[in-house]
Design a protein around this motif. Structure first.
Motif, PDB file in Angstrom:
ATOM      1  N   MET A   1     -21.000 -10.827  -0.158  1.00 29.11           N
ATOM      2  CA  MET A   1     -20.493  -9.442   0.534  1.00 29.11           C
ATOM      3  C   MET A   1     -19.487  -8.781  -0.483  1.00 29.11           C
ATOM      4  N   LYS A   2     -19.463  -7.241  -0.216  1.00 28.18           N
ATOM      5  CA  LYS A   2     -18.740  -6.517  -0.986  1.00 28.18           C
ATOM      6  C   LYS A   2     -17.094  -6.524  -0.431  1.00 28.18           C
ATOM      7  N   MET A   3     -17.386  -6.322   1.076  1.00 28.33           N
ATOM      8  CA  MET A   3     -16.270  -6.434   1.683  1.00 28.33           C
ATOM      9  C   MET A   3     -16.118  -7.603   2.736  1.00 28.33           C
ATOM     10  N   PRO A   4     -15.619  -8.892   2.531  1.00 27.00           N
ATOM     11  CA  PRO A   4     -15.774  -9.931   3.583  1.00 27.00           C
ATOM     12  C   PRO A   4     -15.164  -9.474   4.918  1.00 27.00           C
ATOM     13  N   HIS A   5     -15.859 -10.134   6.013  1.00 31.06           N
ATOM     14  CA  HIS A   5     -15.623  -9.880   7.292  1.00 31.06           C
ATOM     15  C   HIS A   5     -14.239 -10.302   7.574  1.00 31.06           C
ATOM     16  N   GLY A   6     -13.479  -9.637   8.207  1.00 28.99           N
ATOM     17  CA  GLY A   6     -11.929 -10.094   8.742  1.00 28.99           C
ATOM     18  C   GLY A   6     -10.826  -9.654   7.667  1.00 28.99           C
ATOM     19  N   VAL A   7     -11.431  -9.012   6.448  1.00 30.58           N
ATOM     20  CA  VAL A   7     -10.454  -8.522   5.636  1.00 30.58           C
ATOM     21  C   VAL A   7      -9.945  -7.256   6.128  1.00 30.58           C
ATOM     22  N   VAL A   8      -8.636  -6.903   6.047  1.00 34.44           N
ATOM     23  CA  VAL A   8      -8.310  -5.613   6.416  1.00 34.44           C
ATOM     24  C   VAL A   8      -7.850  -4.999   5.135  1.00 34.44           C
ATOM     25  N   MET A   9      -8.314  -3.641   5.162  1.00 34.16           N
ATOM     26  CA  MET A   9      -7.972  -2.724   3.849  1.00 34.16           C
ATOM     27  C   MET A   9      -6.688  -1.917   4.376  1.00 34.16           C
ATOM     28  N   SER A  10      -5.731  -1.864   3.740  1.00 40.09           N
ATOM     29  CA  SER A  10      -4.795  -1.069   4.013  1.00 40.09           C
ATOM     30  C   SER A  10      -4.656   0.404   4.140  1.00 40.09           C
ATOM     31  N   ASN A  11      -3.901   1.224   4.597  1.00 42.05           N
ATOM     32  CA  ASN A  11      -4.398   2.674   4.829  1.00 42.05           C
ATOM     33  C   ASN A  11      -3.739   3.046   3.541  1.00 42.05           C
ATOM     34  N   PRO A  12      -4.093   4.436   3.066  1.00 44.60           N
ATOM     35  CA  PRO A  12      -3.562   4.825   1.818  1.00 44.60           C
ATOM     36  C   PRO A  12      -2.216   5.225   2.028  1.00 44.60           C
ATOM     37  N   ARG A  13      -1.493   5.195   0.978  1.00 51.65           N
ATOM     38  CA  ARG A  13       0.032   5.684   0.941  1.00 51.65           C
ATOM     39  C   ARG A  13       0.232   7.166   1.327  1.00 51.65           C
ATOM     40  N   ILE A  14       1.132   7.492   2.443  1.00 47.90           N
ATOM     41  CA  ILE A  14       1.431   9.018   2.532  1.00 47.90           C
ATOM     42  C   ILE A  14       2.686   9.217   2.042  1.00 47.90           C
ATOM     43  N   PHE A  15       2.737  10.190   1.138  1.00 57.79           N
ATOM     44  CA  PHE A  15       4.102  11.108   0.638  1.00 57.79           C
ATOM     45  C   PHE A  15       4.434  12.235   1.200  1.00 57.79           C
ATOM     46  N   PRO A  16       5.767  12.481   1.382  1.00 61.77           N
ATOM     47  CA  PRO A  16       6.042  14.062   1.597  1.00 61.77           C
ATOM     48  C   PRO A  16       5.235  15.066   0.838  1.00 61.77           C
ATOM     49  N   GLY A  17       4.550  15.941   1.756  1.00 68.86           N
ATOM     50  CA  GLY A  17       3.902  16.899   1.257  1.00 68.86           C
ATOM     51  C   GLY A  17       2.276  16.560   1.311  1.00 68.86           C
ATOM     52  N   ASP A  18       1.955  15.609   1.736  1.00 63.81           N
ATOM     53  CA  ASP A  18       0.558  15.113   1.845  1.00 63.81           C
ATOM     54  C   ASP A  18       0.088  15.823   3.103  1.00 63.81           C
ATOM     55  N   ARG A  19      -1.336  15.922   3.122  1.00 65.02           N
ATOM     56  CA  ARG A  19      -1.913  16.411   4.227  1.00 65.02           C
ATOM     57  C   ARG A  19      -2.654  15.149   4.957  1.00 65.02           C
ATOM     58  N   ILE A  20      -2.628  15.044   6.225  1.00 68.27           N
ATOM     59  CA  ILE A  20      -3.347  14.015   6.995  1.00 68.27           C
ATOM     60  C   ILE A  20      -4.633  14.530   7.268  1.00 68.27           C
ATOM     61  N   LEU A  21      -5.728  14.037   6.902  1.00 70.35           N
ATOM     62  CA  LEU A  21      -7.199  14.504   6.944  1.00 70.35           C
ATOM     63  C   LEU A  21      -7.497  14.445   8.517  1.00 70.35           C
ATOM     64  N   GLU A  22      -7.127  14.048   9.281  1.00 73.16           N
ATOM     65  CA  GLU A  22      -7.569  13.678  10.697  1.00 73.16           C
ATOM     66  C   GLU A  22      -6.868  14.928  11.561  1.00 73.16           C
ATOM     67  N   THR A  23      -5.759  15.236  11.106  1.00 68.89           N
ATOM     68  CA  THR A  23      -4.995  16.274  12.050  1.00 68.89           C
ATOM     69  C   THR A  23      -4.758  17.571  11.272  1.00 68.89           C
ATOM     70  N   GLY A  24      -4.855  17.450  10.017  1.00 68.47           N
ATOM     71  CA  GLY A  24      -4.446  18.432   9.065  1.00 68.47           C
ATOM     72  C   GLY A  24      -3.089  19.067   9.140  1.00 68.47           C
ATOM     73  N   GLU A  25      -2.183  18.026   9.526  1.00 64.69           N
ATOM     74  CA  GLU A  25      -0.892  18.146   9.449  1.00 64.69           C
ATOM     75  C   GLU A  25      -0.199  17.707   8.222  1.00 64.69           C
ATOM     76  N   ILE A  26       0.731  18.726   7.628  1.00 59.89           N
ATOM     77  CA  ILE A  26       1.609  18.155   6.358  1.00 59.89           C
ATOM     78  C   ILE A  26       2.866  17.615   6.574  1.00 59.89           C
ATOM     79  N   ILE A  27       2.847  16.515   5.870  1.00 59.04           N
ATOM     80  CA  ILE A  27       4.030  15.781   5.987  1.00 59.04           C
ATOM     81  C   ILE A  27       5.486  16.293   5.382  1.00 59.04           C
ATOM     82  N   PRO A  28       6.173  16.676   6.496  1.00 58.97           N
ATOM     83  CA  PRO A  28       7.472  17.418   5.670  1.00 58.97           C
ATOM     84  C   PRO A  28       8.264  16.299   4.784  1.00 58.97           C
ATOM     85  N   PRO A  29       9.032  17.183   3.883  1.00 64.07           N
ATOM     86  CA  PRO A  29       9.656  16.443   2.813  1.00 64.07           C
ATOM     87  C   PRO A  29      10.964  15.535   3.431  1.00 64.07           C
TER      88      PRO A  29
END
Length: 128
Positions: free
Chosen positions: A91-119
């Motif tokens: 299997m490419k991704m074994p069952h039960g392995v949790v992938m971490s969320n991508p890192r968020i830095f100030p100024g990045d846009r959250i895809l789900e909400t469109g919100e921009i992270i303030p500096p």
């Protein structure tokens, strides 16, 4: 002085006869040993009846154990080996392995909400 006296000879003869009689007495006859009848407790009596050759329960327990051994060795263990191989080697991704969320830095846009992270606020007074 050559040999035993008459009293000594008689004593030795009597000792030999006693030894022979004692040895004969040690042999068991057909009627010996006389043992009291065996009295079993409730648990021992149950197992005595349960384990008699040709008994119904003994055959059933044998069948269950034989079937369980067959299922374990021919079905469960091979299935476990196959699943292990598939899970960790195929299997490419074994069952039960949790992938971490991508890192968020100030100024990045959250895809789900469109919100921009303030500096981050810079506070020059505080140092490490």
């Amino acid at each position: 002085m050559g040999g035993y006296s008459e009293d000594e000879k008689l004593r030795l003869q009597q000792l030999r006869a006693l030894r022979r009689r004692w040895l004969r007495d040690q042999e068991l006859s057909e009627r010996e040993p006389v043992l009291p009848p065996r009295r079993l407790g409730p648990v021992a009596a149950f197992w005595e009846r349960f384990l008699q050759p040709g008994g119904l329960w003994r055959r059933q327990v044998f069948k269950v154990c034989e079937t369980g051994g067959f299922v374990l060795t021919r079905v469960l263990v091979p299935a476990w080996i196959i699943l292990y191989y598939l899970k960790y080697h195929v299997m490419k991704m074994p069952h039960g392995v949790v992938m971490s969320n991508p890192r968020i830095f100030p100024g990045d846009r959250i895809l789900e909400t469109g919100e921009i992270i303030p500096p981050l606020k810079e506070e020059p007074d505080e140092h490490h």
